[in-house]
Write a protein that holds these residues in place. Structure first.
Motif, mmCIF file in Angstrom:
data_model
loop_
_atom_site.group_PDB
_atom_site.id
_atom_site.type_symbol
_atom_site.label_atom_id
_atom_site.label_comp_id
_atom_site.label_asym_id
_atom_site.label_seq_id
_atom_site.Cartn_x
_atom_site.Cartn_y
_atom_site.Cartn_z
ATOM 1 N N GLN A 46 1.508 6.412 -6.852
ATOM 2 C CA GLN A 46 0.403 7.300 -7.219
ATOM 3 C C GLN A 46 0.686 8.829 -6.703
ATOM 4 O O GLN A 46 0.277 9.610 -7.616
ATOM 5 C CB GLN A 46 -0.778 6.653 -6.571
ATOM 6 C CG GLN A 46 -1.345 5.512 -7.215
ATOM 7 C CD GLN A 46 -2.717 5.093 -6.657
ATOM 8 O OE1 GLN A 46 -3.528 5.833 -6.033
ATOM 9 N NE2 GLN A 46 -3.019 3.536 -6.689
ATOM 10 N N ARG A 80 2.368 1.649 -3.410
ATOM 11 C CA ARG A 80 1.384 2.107 -4.405
ATOM 12 C C ARG A 80 1.008 3.589 -4.089
ATOM 13 O O ARG A 80 0.820 4.374 -5.110
ATOM 14 C CB ARG A 80 0.027 1.211 -3.969
ATOM 15 C CG ARG A 80 -1.135 1.660 -5.051
ATOM 16 C CD ARG A 80 -2.542 0.933 -4.777
ATOM 17 N NE ARG A 80 -2.167 -0.607 -5.015
ATOM 18 C CZ ARG A 80 -2.200 -1.420 -4.067
ATOM 19 N NH1 ARG A 80 -2.421 -1.173 -2.791
ATOM 20 N NH2 ARG A 80 -2.183 -2.802 -4.454
ATOM 21 N N ASN A 139 0.964 -1.172 0.111
ATOM 22 C CA ASN A 139 -0.101 0.007 0.033
ATOM 23 C C ASN A 139 0.961 1.102 -0.009
ATOM 24 O O ASN A 139 0.577 2.242 -0.605
ATOM 25 C CB ASN A 139 -0.989 -0.125 1.227
ATOM 26 C CG ASN A 139 -2.255 -0.951 0.883
ATOM 27 O OD1 ASN A 139 -2.344 -1.469 0.089
ATOM 28 N ND2 ASN A 139 -2.492 -1.836 2.231
#
Length: 218
Positions: A165, A161, A158
């Motif tokens: 992002q 990610r 996470n």
């Protein structure tokens, strides 16, 4: 490549997911897709037929049949714990009394074994229970350690990610700012070109008018 899915959403960057009606619209789209999608292929046809009786014993089969037929369960038979004498018609037969004696001896041995088990449990039961609990504690510790590892792996995924992002979001915002700037410059250039064309048009009119007056004077 076939089967690839282009994911164009950035949950850590995109906004508006909590706006009223967004969730309902997404659910409606999923339901519509489910209504339109009709599988035409059996995805389990390459697997062998499921054998539901592989581990079924005769006792289990009989019990399943009883349940299926909605029959009541037979009461627990206590006959093995009884010590009946020979039947009235065999009271004078030695073999009948021998069977009764054998039954009583078997019952006596059974009770002796039970008493022995109780003695063993009284002597070693506590230690065995402690050993069992230690094994459970060890298993629990291993499971908790593995759970912590999995949670850390999920957190790392996470975090990676989110970092990716976030970097992508910053790049998108930078590109968007450049696009807005270029569009604004193009608009300014277009406006300047339109003004120049208008000025040129007026200059041409003035020049044509001046040339007409000069021709009349000549």
């Amino acid at each position: 490549m076939a089967g690839e899915v282009l994911v164009d959403a950035l949950p850590y960057i995109d906004l508006g997911y909590d706006d009223p009606g967004v969730r309902e619209a997404a659910i409606a789209m999923v339901e519509e897709e489910c209504r339109r999608y009709r599988p035409t292929k059996n995805y389990l046809e390459h697997l062998p037929a499921l054998n539901t009786t592989a581990f079924e014993t005769e006792l289990m089969a009989a019990e399943f049949e009883r349940i299926q037929n909605r029959l009541p369960m037979e009461p627990l038979s206590m006959k093995r714990y009884e010590l009946p004498p020979p039947p009235a018609g065999k009271m004078n037969e030695v073999s009948a009394w021998g069977e009764s004696v054998d039954n009583s001896m078997a019952q006596l041995e059974h009770q002796a074994v039970r008493a022995m088990n109780l003695e063993l449990m009284a002597e070693y039961g506590c230690e065995m229970w402690k050993s069992y609990l230690e094994t459970l504690v060890t298993m629990q510790a291993k499971c908790q350690a593995r759970l912590a590892e999995v949670k850390k792996e999920i957190q790392d995924v996470n975090w990676a990610r989110k970092t990716k992002q976030t970097q992508g979001g910053e790049k998108l915002r930078s590109l968007e700012a450049q696009w807005v700037m270029l569009v604004s410059k193009n608009y300014e250039i277009e406006q300047a070109c339109a003004k120049l064309e208008e000025q040129i048009y007026h200059k041409k009119i003035q020049l044509n008018a001046f040339e007409g007056v000069s021709a009349k004077e000549r």
